[in-house]
Write an enzyme that holds these catalytic residues in place. Structure first.
Site, PDB file in Angstrom:
ATOM      1  N   CYS A 108      48.793  60.016   3.073  1.00  0.00           N
ATOM      2  CA  CYS A 108      49.992  59.179   3.065  1.00  0.00           C
ATOM      3  C   CYS A 108      51.238  59.989   3.357  1.00  0.00           C
ATOM      4  O   CYS A 108      51.246  61.207   3.243  1.00  0.00           O
ATOM      5  CB  CYS A 108      50.210  58.546   1.689  1.00  0.00           C
ATOM      6  N   GLY A 135      49.737  58.438   8.017  1.00  0.00           N
ATOM      7  CA  GLY A 135      49.073  57.192   7.635  1.00  0.00           C
ATOM      8  C   GLY A 135      49.440  56.092   8.602  1.00  0.00           C
ATOM      9  O   GLY A 135      50.623  55.838   8.824  1.00  0.00           O
ATOM     10  N   ASN A 143      51.944  59.992  -2.741  1.00  0.00           N
ATOM     11  CA  ASN A 143      51.063  60.722  -1.818  1.00  0.00           C
ATOM     12  C   ASN A 143      50.208  61.659  -2.652  1.00  0.00           C
ATOM     13  O   ASN A 143      50.745  62.481  -3.388  1.00  0.00           O
ATOM     14  CB  ASN A 143      51.903  61.511  -0.796  1.00  0.00           C
ATOM     15  N   GLY A 144      48.896  61.523  -2.516  1.00  0.00           N
ATOM     16  CA  GLY A 144      47.998  62.388  -3.276  1.00  0.00           C
ATOM     17  C   GLY A 144      46.831  61.574  -3.793  1.00  0.00           C
ATOM     18  O   GLY A 144      46.542  60.490  -3.274  1.00  0.00           O
ATOM     19  N   CYS A 202      48.141  72.534  -0.618  1.00  0.00           N
ATOM     20  CA  CYS A 202      47.010  72.213   0.278  1.00  0.00           C
ATOM     21  C   CYS A 202      47.142  72.967   1.594  1.00  0.00           C
ATOM     22  O   CYS A 202      48.026  72.683   2.406  1.00  0.00           O
ATOM     23  CB  CYS A 202      47.014  70.709   0.547  1.00  0.00           C
ATOM     24  N   TYR A 261      45.963  71.354   9.787  1.00  0.00           N
ATOM     25  CA  TYR A 261      45.826  70.138  10.591  1.00  0.00           C
ATOM     26  C   TYR A 261      46.880  69.065  10.361  1.00  0.00           C
ATOM     27  O   TYR A 261      47.419  68.481  11.292  1.00  0.00           O
ATOM     28  CB  TYR A 261      44.444  69.514  10.332  1.00  0.00           C
ATOM     29  N   CYS A 265      37.810  66.595   0.167  1.00  0.00           N
ATOM     30  CA  CYS A 265      39.075  66.765  -0.548  1.00  0.00           C
ATOM     31  C   CYS A 265      39.199  65.644  -1.577  1.00  0.00           C
ATOM     32  O   CYS A 265      38.947  64.485  -1.270  1.00  0.00           O
ATOM     33  CB  CYS A 265      40.252  66.683   0.419  1.00  0.00           C
ATOM     34  N   CYS A 279      45.502  75.629  -2.312  1.00  0.00           N
ATOM     35  CA  CYS A 279      44.229  74.979  -2.622  1.00  0.00           C
ATOM     36  C   CYS A 279      43.355  75.113  -1.382  1.00  0.00           C
ATOM     37  O   CYS A 279      43.753  74.700  -0.295  1.00  0.00           O
ATOM     38  CB  CYS A 279      44.443  73.502  -2.948  1.00  0.00           C
ATOM     39  N   CYS A 310      38.391  72.447  -0.045  1.00  0.00           N
ATOM     40  CA  CYS A 310      37.517  71.859   0.984  1.00  0.00           C
ATOM     41  C   CYS A 310      36.696  72.931   1.692  1.00  0.00           C
ATOM     42  O   CYS A 310      35.662  72.641   2.284  1.00  0.00           O
ATOM     43  CB  CYS A 310      38.324  71.019   1.972  1.00  0.00           C
TER      44      CYS A 310
HETATM   45  P1  AMP Z   1      34.921  65.725  13.626  1.00  0.00           P
HETATM   46  O1  AMP Z   1      34.598  65.100  14.922  1.00  0.00           O
HETATM   47  O2  AMP Z   1      34.536  64.831  12.487  1.00  0.00           O
HETATM   48  O3  AMP Z   1      34.362  67.106  13.477  1.00  0.00           O
HETATM   49  O4  AMP Z   1      36.483  65.822  13.522  1.00  0.00           O
HETATM   50  C1  AMP Z   1      37.147  66.971  13.925  1.00  0.00           C
HETATM   51  C2  AMP Z   1      38.454  66.595  14.555  1.00  0.00           C
HETATM   52  O5  AMP Z   1      39.195  65.761  13.674  1.00  0.00           O
HETATM   53  C3  AMP Z   1      39.317  67.818  14.825  1.00  0.00           C
HETATM   54  O6  AMP Z   1      39.802  67.690  16.139  1.00  0.00           O
HETATM   55  C4  AMP Z   1      40.437  67.754  13.811  1.00  0.00           C
HETATM   56  O7  AMP Z   1      41.661  68.066  14.425  1.00  0.00           O
HETATM   57  C5  AMP Z   1      40.456  66.316  13.359  1.00  0.00           C
HETATM   58  N1  AMP Z   1      40.580  66.182  11.896  1.00  0.00           N
HETATM   59  C6  AMP Z   1      40.335  67.074  10.936  1.00  0.00           C
HETATM   60  N2  AMP Z   1      40.551  66.561   9.710  1.00  0.00           N
HETATM   61  C7  AMP Z   1      40.933  65.293   9.910  1.00  0.00           C
HETATM   62  C8  AMP Z   1      41.306  64.241   9.040  1.00  0.00           C
HETATM   63  N3  AMP Z   1      41.317  64.398   7.727  1.00  0.00           N
HETATM   64  N4  AMP Z   1      41.664  63.062   9.609  1.00  0.00           N
HETATM   65  C9  AMP Z   1      41.657  62.891  10.923  1.00  0.00           C
HETATM   66  N5  AMP Z   1      41.299  63.848  11.799  1.00  0.00           N
HETATM   67  C10 AMP Z   1      40.941  65.036  11.303  1.00  0.00           C
END
Ligand code: AMP
Length: 471
Positions: free
Chosen positions: A14, A40, A114-115, A262, A268, A408, A460, A463
């Site tokens: 969020c 979000g 948020n959290g 985090c 990311y 997470c 943290c 993950c």
């Molecule tokens: P995956 O295909 O499931 O391995 O997703 C990896 C891709 O999702 C990478 O390109 C990351 O930049 C992106 N990513 C990583 N964490 C998240 C997240 N929590 N929500 C959306 N995208 C994510």
């Protein structure tokens, strides 16, 4: 099943934004939330106080589509808070859209969170047994109940300003009971209150504009949006009250000696033009790429980022290694984040919708492909397939964070442990599955070192390690 029909249980992410002392409070909140849209995309809400009453407007969808000019015109007042959500813990339904507004024996308040509260179920069960009726399935609602239920009997050895004597002990008491991650904004008729949990999991920054309006936001990019200057972070464990008599800071739970910010925000989640946790996301993300080049030098022709989030790590790798950076994959910006689609079949398709290789850059080349993280492995497998089709001679896939092995529980949307590819497969098995010549993850030390400096320590990394600081 069409995407719109999907109403499942998902963890979430969020963004929150608040403004004090500005007659355009609702419009500025709208703009601030737009800058936080990456945190979000499912729903948005804004609550505004005109000093007599609090009004709220909530809707599903992106900020710019969900809220109309008339909605903002109707939200009159000079203090506001807002929220963009994916879905927090709790089902993706309209009742769960924040801010939540509550009327109780000490007035009204609205809350944006948020959290993720890790003991929310426990608290909820207890309160329900005592007769409480919950209106949502969101973890945030336990905060509301705990505040409304608390009595001023709790002794906090804190000298409170007279404006704070009624409400703050209730909030402090709620804080004492909840565990987990919370950056909160609370709107009262005459006050804006910012709260950050003692671990400081999620970010929250304070800003001010030239006219003297005060702003709070998950990230500083939202302050830039409204032309406010970044002043500082809300500190872990801090409760900051803003009203006509100024700003007052309290630490009701004392200090924790080590914050647990985090690190995935840097990897990311946060926008690269933001300052969070007192530091520049841009620099840290690029440093992760530099560190990757030091740990895993590779003889190759070209460095290709997985856009957008892999870009800065790729830039850092390219600068450190001297291998040119090229846009070997072009991103179509007219779709949301592929990870966010709830169905596996749609998720697969949307990778193709999102990225397309540039044959001239890829054909016959030894490619270093860089992404910020590997979660399920879905994106990577598809991209690698596309690059091979485009004629890549070799593909060396480097990730600017360590293997994600545990979900997470503090507010980042991650799938279950079983779905996390690195929790069940070794690096070699993943390399085989994705079909690349090399697969390398940045070391845990390398990642932390990239984010660490004099003013910024205590992360943290649950993950990546499975060691949760609070459960
Ligand atoms: P995956 O295909 O499931 O391995 O997703 C990896 C891709 O999702 C990478 O390109 C990351 O930049 C992106 N990513 C990583 N964490 C998240 C997240 N929590 N929500 C959306 N995208 C994510």
């Amino acid at each position: 099943m069409v995407i719109e029909d999907f109403k499942g249980d998902k963890e979430t992410m969020c963004g929150i934004f608040g403004v004090f002392n500005n007659n355009n409070a609702s419009k500025l909140t709208y703009l601030g939330l737009h800058a936080l849209q990456h945190r979000g995309q499912e729903a948005v809400g804004i609550a505004v106080s005109n000093r007599y009453e609090i009004n709220v407007k909530k809707a599903e969808g992106l900020v710019m589509q969900a809220l109309k000019e008339q909605d903002l015109n109707n939200l009159k007042g000079d203090i506001a808070i807002g929220h963009v959500r994916y879905s927090t813990s709790g089902k993706a339904n309209p009742q769960n859209i924040q801010p939540f507004i509550t009327h109780f024996y000490k007035g009204s308040f609205a809350i944006s969170h948020n959290g993720n509260i890790v003991n929310a179920n426990e608290i909820r069960e207890k309160l329900e047994k005592e007769g409480a009726i919950f209106h949502t399935t969101s973890d945030t609602e336990v905060f509301v109940h705990l505040i409304a239920k608390a009595r001023n009997t709790e002794e906090f050895d804190i000298n409170l300003h007279q404006n704070d004597r009624e409400f703050l002990p209730l909030l402090f008491s709620a804080m004492k009971n909840v565990k987990g991650a919370y950056s909160l904004l609370i709107l009262r008729e005459n006050q804006l209150i910012a709260v950050r949990d003692p671990y400081g999991f999620r970010p929250l920054v304070l800003g001010k504009n030239k006219q003297g309006s005060i702003f709070l936001a998950s990230e500083s990019c939202a302050l830039d949006m409204v032309e406010a200057e970044y002043l500082r972070d809300i500190k872990p464990g801090e409760v900051l009250v803003i009203d006509g008599e100024g700003l007052r800071s309290y630490f009701p739970l004392g200090f924790v000696d080590k914050a647990h910010k985090c690190i995935f925000e840097y990897v990311y989640f946060a926008r690269p033009d933001s300052i969070i946790f007192k530091d520049y996301v841009y620099e840290i993300r690029k440093e992760m790429g530099r560190q990757l080049a030091k740990e895993k030098p590779i003889d190759a022709d070209v460095v290709v980022p997985v856009l957008d989030s892999g870009f800065l790590a790729a830039k850092g790798y390219s600068e450190e290694s001297g291998i040119p950076l090229e846009f070997g994959l072009i991103r179509n910006h007219y779709i949301g984040r592929s990870f966010i689609q709830p169905l596996q079949e749609i998720r697969d398709l949307s990778v193709k919708l999102k990225l397309n290789p540039v044959r001239q850059v890829i054909e016959g080349k030894r490619v270093i492909l860089i992404d910020d993280s590997l979660v399920r492995g879905t994106t990577a497998k598809k991209i690698v397939g596309m690059l091979k089709k485009a004629g890549a001679k070799e593909i060396h896939f480097l990730i600017s964070s360590p293997p994600v092995i545990s979900p997470c529980v503090y507010g980042i949307d991650t799938p279950t442990k079983e779905e996390l590819i690195a929790s069940t497969k070794s690096v070699e098995e993943i390399r085989n599955y994705i079909g690349v010549d090399t697969l390398y993850y940045l070391s845990l030390d390398g990642m932390v070192k990239s984010a660490l400096n004099k003013k910024n320590k205590g992360f943290c990394v649950a993950c990546f390690t499975g060691n949760y600081p609070v459960l």
